[in-house]
Design a protein around this motif. Structure first.
Motif, PDB file in Angstrom:
ATOM      1  N   GLN A 188     -86.241 -48.323 -70.192  1.00 32.04           N
ATOM      2  CA  GLN A 188     -85.474 -47.329 -69.785  1.00 32.04           C
ATOM      3  C   GLN A 188     -84.190 -46.774 -70.529  1.00 32.04           C
ATOM      4  N   GLU A 189     -83.084 -47.362 -69.878  1.00 33.36           N
ATOM      5  CA  GLU A 189     -81.528 -47.187 -70.149  1.00 33.36           C
ATOM      6  C   GLU A 189     -80.834 -47.447 -70.733  1.00 33.36           C
ATOM      7  N   ASP A 190     -81.540 -48.090 -71.898  1.00 37.40           N
ATOM      8  CA  ASP A 190     -80.508 -48.508 -73.404  1.00 37.40           C
ATOM      9  C   ASP A 190     -81.151 -47.076 -73.921  1.00 37.40           C
ATOM     10  N   LEU A 278     -84.203 -32.329 -65.253  1.00 36.09           N
ATOM     11  CA  LEU A 278     -83.674 -33.443 -65.559  1.00 36.09           C
ATOM     12  C   LEU A 278     -82.422 -32.955 -65.819  1.00 36.09           C
ATOM     13  N   PRO A 279     -81.361 -33.738 -65.091  1.00 35.11           N
ATOM     14  CA  PRO A 279     -79.879 -33.809 -66.564  1.00 35.11           C
ATOM     15  C   PRO A 279     -80.180 -34.723 -67.021  1.00 35.11           C
ATOM     16  N   ALA A 280     -80.122 -34.885 -68.257  1.00 34.37           N
ATOM     17  CA  ALA A 280     -79.644 -35.762 -69.376  1.00 34.37           C
ATOM     18  C   ALA A 280     -79.644 -36.961 -69.707  1.00 34.37           C
ATOM     19  N   THR A 281     -78.658 -36.446 -68.602  1.00 37.39           N
ATOM     20  CA  THR A 281     -77.281 -37.987 -68.392  1.00 37.39           C
ATOM     21  C   THR A 281     -78.669 -38.531 -66.660  1.00 37.39           C
ATOM     22  N   ALA A 282     -79.426 -38.133 -66.184  1.00 32.37           N
ATOM     23  CA  ALA A 282     -79.692 -38.808 -65.244  1.00 32.37           C
ATOM     24  C   ALA A 282     -80.255 -40.200 -65.319  1.00 32.37           C
ATOM     25  N   GLY A 296     -83.953 -35.508 -75.276  1.00 34.69           N
ATOM     26  CA  GLY A 296     -82.437 -36.727 -75.135  1.00 34.69           C
ATOM     27  C   GLY A 296     -82.637 -36.586 -73.472  1.00 34.69           C
ATOM     28  N   GLY A 297     -83.732 -36.716 -72.717  1.00 33.16           N
ATOM     29  CA  GLY A 297     -84.074 -37.596 -71.218  1.00 33.16           C
ATOM     30  C   GLY A 297     -83.584 -36.166 -70.396  1.00 33.16           C
ATOM     31  N   ALA A 298     -83.759 -35.576 -70.941  1.00 34.69           N
ATOM     32  CA  ALA A 298     -83.533 -34.029 -70.034  1.00 34.69           C
ATOM     33  C   ALA A 298     -84.729 -33.748 -69.398  1.00 34.69           C
ATOM     34  N   LEU A 299     -86.342 -34.244 -70.416  1.00 36.44           N
ATOM     35  CA  LEU A 299     -87.771 -34.459 -69.697  1.00 36.44           C
ATOM     36  C   LEU A 299     -88.448 -35.954 -69.839  1.00 36.44           C
ATOM     37  N   ARG A 300     -88.756 -35.519 -68.470  1.00 31.06           N
ATOM     38  CA  ARG A 300     -89.516 -37.175 -67.935  1.00 31.06           C
ATOM     39  C   ARG A 300     -90.616 -37.159 -67.642  1.00 31.06           C
ATOM     40  N   ALA A 315     -86.673 -36.752 -58.149  1.00 33.40           N
ATOM     41  CA  ALA A 315     -86.238 -34.626 -58.986  1.00 33.40           C
ATOM     42  C   ALA A 315     -84.792 -34.555 -58.145  1.00 33.40           C
ATOM     43  N   GLU A 316     -85.031 -34.092 -57.200  1.00 29.23           N
ATOM     44  CA  GLU A 316     -83.931 -33.817 -56.259  1.00 29.23           C
ATOM     45  C   GLU A 316     -82.550 -34.529 -56.094  1.00 29.23           C
ATOM     46  N   ARG A 317     -83.049 -35.504 -55.995  1.00 25.72           N
ATOM     47  CA  ARG A 317     -81.640 -36.585 -56.350  1.00 25.72           C
ATOM     48  C   ARG A 317     -80.714 -36.665 -57.600  1.00 25.72           C
ATOM     49  N   VAL A 318     -81.249 -36.204 -58.042  1.00 25.17           N
ATOM     50  CA  VAL A 318     -80.312 -36.142 -59.642  1.00 25.17           C
ATOM     51  C   VAL A 318     -80.348 -35.256 -60.311  1.00 25.17           C
ATOM     52  N   GLY A 319     -80.630 -34.326 -59.136  1.00 25.74           N
ATOM     53  CA  GLY A 319     -80.437 -32.961 -59.580  1.00 25.74           C
ATOM     54  C   GLY A 319     -81.051 -32.024 -60.092  1.00 25.74           C
ATOM     55  N   GLY A 320     -82.733 -32.206 -60.525  1.00 33.00           N
ATOM     56  CA  GLY A 320     -83.573 -31.757 -61.215  1.00 33.00           C
ATOM     57  C   GLY A 320     -84.872 -31.320 -60.411  1.00 33.00           C
ATOM     58  N   GLN A 321     -85.866 -31.118 -61.337  1.00 32.13           N
ATOM     59  CA  GLN A 321     -86.789 -30.135 -60.469  1.00 32.13           C
ATOM     60  C   GLN A 321     -88.259 -31.096 -60.953  1.00 32.13           C
ATOM     61  N   ALA A 322     -89.332 -31.295 -59.901  1.00 33.97           N
ATOM     62  CA  ALA A 322     -90.788 -31.460 -60.203  1.00 33.97           C
ATOM     63  C   ALA A 322     -91.554 -30.987 -60.374  1.00 33.97           C
ATOM     64  N   THR A 323     -92.043 -30.804 -61.519  1.00 35.54           N
ATOM     65  CA  THR A 323     -93.663 -29.762 -61.925  1.00 35.54           C
ATOM     66  C   THR A 323     -95.026 -30.806 -61.690  1.00 35.54           C
ATOM     67  N   LEU A 324     -95.798 -31.002 -60.537  1.00 37.73           N
ATOM     68  CA  LEU A 324     -97.647 -30.700 -60.444  1.00 37.73           C
ATOM     69  C   LEU A 324     -97.813 -30.605 -61.887  1.00 37.73           C
ATOM     70  N   TYR A 325     -98.320 -31.282 -63.095  1.00 32.72           N
ATOM     71  CA  TYR A 325     -98.665 -30.712 -64.188  1.00 32.72           C
ATOM     72  C   TYR A 325    -100.014 -30.872 -63.906  1.00 32.72           C
ATOM     73  N   ALA A 326    -100.615 -31.770 -63.554  1.00 32.43           N
ATOM     74  CA  ALA A 326    -102.241 -32.555 -63.895  1.00 32.43           C
ATOM     75  C   ALA A 326    -102.217 -33.439 -62.540  1.00 32.43           C
ATOM     76  N   ALA A 327    -103.696 -32.896 -62.090  1.00 31.78           N
ATOM     77  CA  ALA A 327    -103.996 -33.718 -60.760  1.00 31.78           C
ATOM     78  C   ALA A 327    -105.679 -33.050 -60.507  1.00 31.78           C
TER      79      ALA A 327
END
Length: 367
Positions: A188-190, A278-282, A296-300, A315-327
């Motif tokens: 994934q990093e590549d 997330l930031p695209a560079t995360a 481009g990496g901004a949506l995971r 998510a917060e550690r890399v400056g983003g946030q997480a939404t529970l989409y489905a469960a």
């Protein structure tokens, strides 16, 4: 003097407010799974003729005004006849969805990172607030910005601030041509690095995605520049039909990644589906389960057995946030809880637009 047909709906809102009667605003219910559990008496807006159909369309100006209960498929079919589109590629789950649902959820498709989101296309809207007032924000041309920010507040508000009656959008031309390139990149990093490099070098990207060792880049524009860009980027060109099917599957969440997530949910495997901004560079998130990367990496997208607190911490550690989409069991807040100033702003907006709290109560979280 002619009476605005929307005033009948406004009167119904005033009656609900006077009785303290909560309403669940429903379009085609295709995104009803998203957000907190709906509450209130369902009001199916697609049954209200005042909320459907084109109000005005000026192809030469690339501007359309449309009733909020108009099916997205219907609107997009009209636009396509004139070679135009909503640039954000809104998803239609199960082939369904309305203009109002597009604004309320703020969800956009694969082109979001390159062509802008719902807020970028929205010029203005007409709203019935929680007191039954008919409010108009913005205009039908970009230079008319009066109240433009107020209109944008409705994007992603999940219908908690008012009943969206009409909306005006700026439009984009359908691309003259598109070309999708595929690369085998097991890490994934590549894939993240390749996405970012392609964007930094100014290639005409209109979508990007990495999943299960495959990177796909979509280029859109005039045919000759696309071919020149493809020669520089390398990779394998997908057949047009296969490429179109892939991006449509990603946009409308019918491709194998989402189909597999649905199967896992239905099997009661204990997983949840998360949407991470997330930031695209995360860097790649160290989490068990399947990951799909867009924008481009901004949506995971993350399908994982991890506990909610652990996902949000990642998510917060890399400056983003997480939404529970489905469960199967939403045993935690769907959206990252608002705190501090953000919470105060949300409360003030709710008090201004819906003081009795009748519209979609709790859909974003505690009011």
């Amino acid at each position: 003097m002619a009476t605005d047909p929307l005033m009948n709906l406004a009167e119904r809102v005033r009656a609900a407010a006077s009785e303290g009667h909560a309403l669940e605003l429903v379009g085609m219910a295709s995104k009803r799974f998203y957000g907190e559990t709906p509450r209130g008496t369902p009001w199916v807006l697609t049954r209200e003729p005042e909320l459907r159909g084109l109000r005005s369309y000026e192809p030469a100006e690339r501007v359309v005004t449309v009733g909020a209960a108009t099916p997205l498929a219907e609107l997009e079919a009209v636009l396509a006849q004139h070679g135009q589109m909503l640039a954000c590629e809104p998803p239609r789950f199960g082939g369904e969805g309305t203009v109002g649902g597009l604004i309320a959820t703020g969800l956009a498709g694969p082109a979001r990172a390159y062509a802008g989101g719902v807020r970028d296309s929205l010029l203005g809207l007409t709203l019935i607030d929680g007191q039954g007032q008919l409010l108009k924000f913005g205009g039908t041309v970009m230079k008319n910005v009066a109240g433009f920010d107020a209109a944008r507040l409705m994007v992603g508000a999940m219908g908690t601030l008012g009943l969206i009656a009409e909306a005006s959008f700026k439009l984009s031309p359908l691309p003259a041509a598109s070309l999708t390139l595929r690369y085998d990149l097991p890490q994934q990093e590549d894939g993240l690095y390749a996405m970012q490099q392609a964007a930094l070098q100014g290639f005409p990207l209109s979508a990007s995605a990495w999943w299960s060792g495959q990177l796909l880049l979509r280029l859109s524009g005039a045919p000759e520049p696309l071919q020149a860009a493809a020669r520089r980027l390398g990779g394998d060109a997908l057949p047009p039909e296969l490429a179109a099917d892939f991006w449509a599957g990603l946009r409308h969440q019918t491709d194998e990644f989402f189909a597999g997530a649905v199967r896992a949910l239905q099997a009661g495997s204990g997983i949840s589906v998360w949407r991470l901004s997330l930031p695209a560079t995360a860097p790649e998130l160290a989490a068990p389960g399947e990951q799909l990367v867009e924008w481009g990496g901004a949506l995971r997208w993350l399908v994982t057995p991890l506990k909610p607190a652990a996902v949000r911490d990642l998510a917060e550690r890399v400056g983003g946030q997480a939404t529970l989409y489905a469960a199967l069991d939403k045993n935690c807040p769907v959206f990252t809880p608002a705190e501090g100033v953000q919470r105060q702003i949300r409360q003030r907006l709710k008090a201004r637009f819906d003081p009795k709290g009748i519209f979609n109560p709790g859909r974003l979280g505690p009011d």
